[in-house]
Write a protein that holds these residues in place. Structure first.
Motif, mmCIF file in Angstrom:
data_model
loop_
_atom_site.group_PDB
_atom_site.id
_atom_site.type_symbol
_atom_site.label_atom_id
_atom_site.label_comp_id
_atom_site.label_asym_id
_atom_site.label_seq_id
_atom_site.Cartn_x
_atom_site.Cartn_y
_atom_site.Cartn_z
ATOM 1 N N HIS A 95 17.266 131.770 11.737
ATOM 2 C CA HIS A 95 18.144 131.339 12.833
ATOM 3 C C HIS A 95 19.547 131.018 12.315
ATOM 4 N N GLU A 96 19.602 130.360 11.150
ATOM 5 C CA GLU A 96 20.913 129.962 10.604
ATOM 6 C C GLU A 96 21.775 131.189 10.312
ATOM 7 N N ASP A 97 21.157 132.181 9.654
ATOM 8 C CA ASP A 97 21.899 133.421 9.359
ATOM 9 C C ASP A 97 22.318 134.115 10.652
ATOM 10 N N SER A 98 21.411 134.111 11.625
ATOM 11 C CA SER A 98 21.708 134.774 12.903
ATOM 12 C C SER A 98 22.885 134.102 13.592
ATOM 13 N N ASN A 99 22.881 132.789 13.542
ATOM 14 C CA ASN A 99 23.972 132.031 14.169
ATOM 15 C C ASN A 99 25.309 132.359 13.486
ATOM 16 N N ASP A 100 25.299 132.382 12.149
ATOM 17 C CA ASP A 100 26.538 132.710 11.407
ATOM 18 C C ASP A 100 27.022 134.118 11.754
ATOM 19 N N LEU A 101 26.066 135.050 11.766
ATOM 20 C CA LEU A 101 26.442 136.447 12.046
ATOM 21 C C LEU A 101 26.953 136.612 13.476
ATOM 22 N N LEU A 102 26.297 135.925 14.394
ATOM 23 C CA LEU A 102 26.726 136.030 15.803
ATOM 24 C C LEU A 102 28.158 135.498 15.960
ATOM 25 N N GLN A 103 28.432 134.406 15.278
ATOM 26 C CA GLN A 103 29.793 133.858 15.326
ATOM 27 C C GLN A 103 30.788 134.837 14.710
ATOM 28 N N ASN A 104 30.401 135.440 13.576
ATOM 29 C CA ASN A 104 31.289 136.437 12.944
ATOM 30 C C ASN A 104 31.580 137.593 13.893
ATOM 31 N N VAL A 105 30.532 138.018 14.599
ATOM 32 C CA VAL A 105 30.690 139.141 15.533
ATOM 33 C C VAL A 105 31.744 138.785 16.580
ATOM 34 N N PHE A 106 31.599 137.601 17.182
ATOM 35 C CA PHE A 106 32.543 137.238 18.244
ATOM 36 C C PHE A 106 33.946 136.950 17.702
ATOM 37 N N VAL A 107 34.019 136.461 16.475
ATOM 38 C CA VAL A 107 35.344 136.259 15.871
ATOM 39 C C VAL A 107 36.024 137.625 15.690
ATOM 40 N N LYS A 108 35.248 138.612 15.242
ATOM 41 C CA LYS A 108 35.809 139.960 15.083
ATOM 42 C C LYS A 108 36.228 140.546 16.428
ATOM 43 N N VAL A 109 35.391 140.328 17.431
ATOM 44 C CA VAL A 109 35.721 140.824 18.769
ATOM 45 C C VAL A 109 37.010 140.140 19.247
ATOM 46 N N TYR A 110 37.087 138.832 19.036
ATOM 47 C CA TYR A 110 38.251 138.035 19.459
ATOM 48 C C TYR A 110 39.538 138.567 18.813
ATOM 49 N N LYS A 111 39.429 138.878 17.522
ATOM 50 C CA LYS A 111 40.626 139.309 16.785
ATOM 51 C C LYS A 111 41.061 140.726 17.132
ATOM 52 N N SER A 112 40.097 141.562 17.518
ATOM 53 C CA SER A 112 40.472 142.971 17.711
ATOM 54 C C SER A 112 40.345 143.456 19.155
ATOM 55 N N ILE A 113 40.050 142.543 20.060
ATOM 56 C CA ILE A 113 39.857 142.975 21.458
ATOM 57 C C ILE A 113 41.142 143.561 22.048
ATOM 58 N N HIS A 114 42.301 143.081 21.573
ATOM 59 C CA HIS A 114 43.563 143.592 22.124
ATOM 60 C C HIS A 114 43.816 145.038 21.709
ATOM 61 N N SER A 115 43.200 145.428 20.587
ATOM 62 C CA SER A 115 43.399 146.816 20.141
ATOM 63 C C SER A 115 42.261 147.724 20.647
ATOM 64 N N PHE A 116 41.313 147.140 21.391
ATOM 65 C CA PHE A 116 40.226 147.948 21.961
ATOM 66 C C PHE A 116 40.812 148.858 23.041
ATOM 67 N N ARG A 117 40.690 150.174 22.797
ATOM 68 C CA ARG A 117 41.374 151.117 23.690
ATOM 69 C C ARG A 117 40.508 151.560 24.866
ATOM 70 N N GLY A 118 39.227 151.208 24.783
ATOM 71 C CA GLY A 118 38.340 151.574 25.883
ATOM 72 C C GLY A 118 37.807 152.996 25.782
ATOM 73 N N ASP A 119 37.898 153.577 24.557
ATOM 74 C CA ASP A 119 37.335 154.921 24.364
ATOM 75 C C ASP A 119 35.812 154.884 24.534
ATOM 76 N N SER A 120 35.220 153.791 24.072
ATOM 77 C CA SER A 120 33.782 153.609 24.278
ATOM 78 C C SER A 120 33.601 152.427 25.228
ATOM 79 N N LYS A 121 32.341 152.213 25.649
ATOM 80 C CA LYS A 121 32.080 151.078 26.533
ATOM 81 C C LYS A 121 32.164 149.801 25.706
#
Lengths: 181, 166
Positions: A44-70
């Motif tokens: 669970h601890e690793d999952s929590n860390d990874l999930l946070q990393n995922v959303f941090v990455k999404v947060y940082k790069s969402i503005h450059s998401f061009r919508g080519d994929s869903k």
């Protein structure tokens, strides 16, 4: 009411509504992503860390998401890549996988059901990519079409991979005589 | 190919035929080539009863970046104040040191005439005379070529010899 991905993206692209949109995105995807990550890394601890990393990455790069994929495909791809990187770094060989499985019984968030332990052991015998496909199909119940978009593999290849995985797991469970141990 | 005589286009959903290929293709692709039920051991396990999660985990889940964004205005304010304090501090420091620095900065390169320099009065008189004598000789010899100098030295030595004889 839950917003569609297009509506969420519109909110996120609007500076004034960014935070609200991003929070809605987290609420929508945190659960399916968590369970995917959890089945990949177990703790669970690793999952929590990874999930946070995922959303941090999404947060940082969402503005450059061009919508080519869903957006769903894009986020899920970030999550699967995070898991693979983590597993390659931390569980690169069979010995550490077994260590990980020994640790699973001590995890307070594991049911400690012996059959579940056997199933996890069986899944850990699979090659990493096969394990990924198996978890997406068996646990996450994603369509082959969606898996194909996420992992960028042909549907035919995915079907074959999943079938092999299921057969291997069934044979493993048979060999250890799962219902009598 | 002609349509059957009693066919009624109005009863067919719009784009039915154009969508049919796509839908059929998707159906075929997503159709399982095998069933999990063919694998009794795997099929008998309840796949959703493996892990549990801490209570209210999803309700309390926070993304660190969002927390940071809440703090950002405060952090920016603190940074601005700190930069202001540093600039004022440097300004004050230069202001205090100005009287000490100014004479050095204003001092140009000046020629020093050591003979008229009052500090030179402390030098021993003998040293000063030697120094002046050397300067006088230099002035006398200045502008004399080698031949004249040799002639001068011979004359000087002859005069000296004569003086000795006398």
């Amino acid at each position: 009411m839950e917003l569609t991905d297009s509506e969420l993206l519109l909110q996120i692209k609007n500076t004034a509504l960014f935070e609200q949109g991003f929070r809605a995105l987290v609420n929508k995807y945190q659960e399916p992503l968590y369970w995917h990550i959890r089945r990949m890394v177990h703790s669970h601890e690793d999952s929590n860390d990874l999930l946070q990393n995922v959303f941090v990455k999404v947060y940082k790069s969402i503005h450059s998401f061009r919508g080519d994929s869903k957006i769903y495909t894009w986020i899920y791809r970030i999550a699967t890549n995070e898991c693979l990187t983590f597993l390659r770094k931390n569980k690169a060989n069979i010995i550490s996988n077994l260590d990980q499985l020994n640790g699973i019984k001590e995890d307070p968030y594991f049911t400690s059901d012996q059959i579940q332990v056997h199933l996890k052991r069986a899944i850990e015998t699979l090659p990493l990519k096969q394990k990924q496909v198996f978890i997406m199909r068996y646990y996450d119940e994603l369509s082959y079409q969606k898996i194909s978009e996420i992992v960028d593999t042909s549907i035919g290849g995915l079907k074959a991979s999943y079938h092999h995985a299921v057969k291997k797991i069934e044979n493993y469970l048979k060999e250890i005589d799962v219902f009598t141990t | 190919m002609s349509l059957p005589p009693n066919s009624n286009k109005e009863k067919i959903p719009k784009d039915y035929f154009s969508k049919m290929n796509h839908d059929l293709f998707n159906k075929l692709e997503n159709e399982e080539q095998f069933e999990i039920s063919d694998y009794p051991l795997l099929n008998s396990i309840d796949k959703n009863k493996d892990f549990t999660i801490p209570k209210n985990y999803f309700l309390e889940f926070e993304v660190p970046s969002l927390n940071k964004s809440k703090l950002r205005p405060l952090t920016q304010l603190i940074s601005k104040v700190a930069i202001g304090v540093i600039i004022i501090g440097v300004g004050v420091l230069f202001k205090v040191d100005e009287p000490l620095i100014e004479p050095i900065l204003n001092q140009g390169i000046t020629e020093v005439d050591f003979l008229n320099d009052p500090t030179m009065f402390d030098v021993d008189e003998i040293e000063l005379i030697n120094l002046m004598a050397y300067t006088e000789d230099e002035i006398i010899l200045d502008g004399i070529n080698n031949e004249e100098l040799i002639e001068y030295l011979i004359q000087e030595s002859e005069l000296e010899d004569l003086n000795n004889l006398q």
